[in-house]
Enzyme design. Structure first.
Site, PDB file in Angstrom:
ATOM      1  N   ASP A 174       2.474  -2.019 -66.497  1.00 49.63           N
ATOM      2  CA  ASP A 174       3.330  -0.873 -66.826  1.00 49.63           C
ATOM      3  C   ASP A 174       4.692  -1.038 -66.140  1.00 49.63           C
ATOM      4  O   ASP A 174       5.739  -0.763 -66.734  1.00 49.63           O
ATOM      5  CB  ASP A 174       2.699   0.435 -66.343  1.00 49.63           C
ATOM      6  CG  ASP A 174       1.291   0.632 -66.855  1.00 49.63           C
ATOM      7  OD1 ASP A 174       1.064   1.578 -67.611  1.00 49.63           O
ATOM      8  OD2 ASP A 174       0.418  -0.168 -66.482  1.00 49.63           O
ATOM      9  N   ARG A 211       6.829  -3.584 -67.870  1.00 50.58           N
ATOM     10  CA  ARG A 211       7.439  -2.995 -69.063  1.00 50.58           C
ATOM     11  C   ARG A 211       8.613  -2.096 -68.667  1.00 50.58           C
ATOM     12  O   ARG A 211       9.656  -2.072 -69.327  1.00 50.58           O
ATOM     13  CB  ARG A 211       6.392  -2.189 -69.840  1.00 50.58           C
ATOM     14  CG  ARG A 211       5.335  -3.043 -70.518  1.00 50.58           C
ATOM     15  CD  ARG A 211       4.178  -2.194 -71.024  1.00 50.58           C
ATOM     16  NE  ARG A 211       3.231  -2.985 -71.808  1.00 50.58           N
ATOM     17  CZ  ARG A 211       1.927  -2.755 -71.860  1.00 50.58           C
ATOM     18  NH1 ARG A 211       1.406  -1.740 -71.160  1.00 50.58           N
ATOM     19  NH2 ARG A 211       1.133  -3.497 -72.593  1.00 50.58           N
ATOM     20  N   HIS A 267      -3.203   4.572 -64.478  1.00 52.49           N
ATOM     21  CA  HIS A 267      -2.802   3.664 -65.550  1.00 52.49           C
ATOM     22  C   HIS A 267      -3.096   4.370 -66.871  1.00 52.49           C
ATOM     23  O   HIS A 267      -4.233   4.418 -67.325  1.00 52.49           O
ATOM     24  CB  HIS A 267      -3.588   2.350 -65.476  1.00 52.49           C
ATOM     25  CG  HIS A 267      -3.388   1.464 -66.676  1.00 52.49           C
ATOM     26  ND1 HIS A 267      -2.163   0.952 -67.022  1.00 52.49           N
ATOM     27  CD2 HIS A 267      -4.255   1.020 -67.610  1.00 52.49           C
ATOM     28  CE1 HIS A 267      -2.293   0.216 -68.118  1.00 52.49           C
ATOM     29  NE2 HIS A 267      -3.555   0.246 -68.496  1.00 52.49           N
ATOM     30  N   ARG A 315     -14.090   9.757 -74.977  1.00 56.81           N
ATOM     31  CA  ARG A 315     -13.730   8.831 -73.890  1.00 56.81           C
ATOM     32  C   ARG A 315     -14.753   8.898 -72.762  1.00 56.81           C
ATOM     33  O   ARG A 315     -15.030   7.903 -72.096  1.00 56.81           O
ATOM     34  CB  ARG A 315     -12.335   9.179 -73.360  1.00 56.81           C
ATOM     35  CG  ARG A 315     -11.203   8.796 -74.295  1.00 56.81           C
ATOM     36  CD  ARG A 315      -9.848   8.996 -73.632  1.00 56.81           C
ATOM     37  NE  ARG A 315      -8.762   8.537 -74.496  1.00 56.81           N
ATOM     38  CZ  ARG A 315      -7.484   8.535 -74.136  1.00 56.81           C
ATOM     39  NH1 ARG A 315      -7.135   8.985 -72.934  1.00 56.81           N
ATOM     40  NH2 ARG A 315      -6.557   8.100 -74.958  1.00 56.81           N
TER      41      ARG A 315
END
Length: 352
Positions: free
Chosen positions: A186, A189, A213, A126
């Site tokens: 988010d 949701r 996030h 990453r």
């Protein structure tokens, strides 16, 4: 008889009332006032992939821009997407749609939405992916700032908090004009799952996910309300027992839901399209709504370092107009600081 002068009206307190805005919202550091409002609204979207086009389609159907610009490095796909949208002109509000690989086309944009980003290749770390995205952003943010020095930057690319921080540094803009889409989706949701659990409309649920996030996000259970009724306080008052694990499972579902969509269809697009268009509407239409978005958090909730993470923020034509002075429980504040520390460690490796 002498005519009395008109009394000034407070937007929150009414004539002669208390102005509560300063107590309710906290400013972010070194903010600047919004630019002079112009009648023509121009929105530029950088990146014509699945996310960028979902945002473009939603902006068009909601009539949010007089001029919509698409920028991408792939000229054939870019022209194809532009023509496909233009051919729907008879079914859409009148909007001028343009595209180019040259950033000069974005000149004078009110809002620049960045969705472009490098894709992770097999076995790539990453951190390496992040460095490639930072390199890409150097070629994106500088021309956007050059051609639209008064614009608001709305960053959607992931990792959104770190790339929003990078965009702030690269653009030289005041922090109120650099925003990350953060946990806006988010939180949507989260509201859906709570509403589904209680069998009510999600629009009647007030609930926020804040912080990073990603896996380090924080669910603000202490401030959740349904129809204006604080949920946890109601349960305590009615002496209704609940398992903390139940709450944690709902938050876990929020985190895992994006992965589930990606596993099923290989990418997410529609929900983030609606989420970002929702932010665009609030900004360009001066709706002054509160959204959990990635903002400069320095000096808020005990955060001393320079970093961007999501907090409920008041948005309008000036970008971030203030950050809600939301109450956090001790546990929530501890988790938020943990989330902040994770981001600080990553940022320290960027060399910006």
């Amino acid at each position: 008889m002498e005519k009395k002068s008109d009394s000034t009206t407070s937007s929150l307190g009414g004539p002669g009332g208390l102005d509560l805005s300063e107590a309710f919202f906290r400013p972010i550091q070194n903010a600047t006032p919004p630019s002079t409002t112009k009648s023509n609204i121009k929105i530029s979207i950088i990146g014509a992939g699945n996310v960028g086009m979902a945002i473009a389609q939603t902006i068009l159907t909601q009539d949010l821009a007089d001029e919509l610009v698409l920028v991408d490095t792939n000229p054939d796909k870019l022209r194809g997407e532009m023509l496909d949208l233009q051919h729907a002109a008879a079914f859409l509000p009148r909007t001028k749609i343009l595209s180019s690989t040259d950033y000069s086309i974005t000149s004078g944009s009110d809002l620049c939405i960045v969705t472009a980003g490098a894709r992770q290749i097999p076995d790539e770390s990453r951190l390496n992916l992040l460095h490639r995205n930072i390199s890409l952003f150097r070629h994106i943010i500088h021309p956007l700032a050059k051609f639209s020095p008064e614009t608001i930057l709305l960053i959607v690319s992931n990792p959104v908090d770190v790339l929003t921080y990078a965009s702030w540094k690269l653009s030289g803009f005041p922090p109120n004009r650099v925003i990350g889409s953060g946990t806006n989706l988010d939180s949507s949701r989260f509201r859906f799952l709570i509403a589904d659990h209680l069998d009510v409309n999600a629009q009647d649920v007030q609930a926020y996910i804040i912080g990073e996030h990603g896996d380090g996000s924080v669910a603000l259970w202490s401030s959740i309300s349904v129809g204006g009724v604080p949920i946890l306080k109601l349960l305590e008052k009615e002496q209704i027992s609940y398992e903390k694990e139940t709450l944690e499972n709902i938050h876990k579902q929020v985190i895992e839901s994006a992965y589930e969509v990606i596993n099923l269809k290989e990418y997410t697009s529609w929900a983030i399209g609606y989420s970002v268009a929702n932010l665009a509407r609030t900004i360009v239409r001066e709706q002054r709504k509160i959204h959990p978005v990635s903002v400069l958090a320095t000096g808020l909730h005990g955060i001393g370092k320079e970093l961007f993470l999501s907090l409920p923020a008041l948005l309008g034509r000036g970008g971030v107009l203030g950050v809600t002075n939301v109450h956090l429980s001790e546990e929530e504040e501890y988790k938020l600081k943990e989330s902040a520390e994770t981001l600080v460690k990553v940022q320290s490796l960027l060399g910006i």
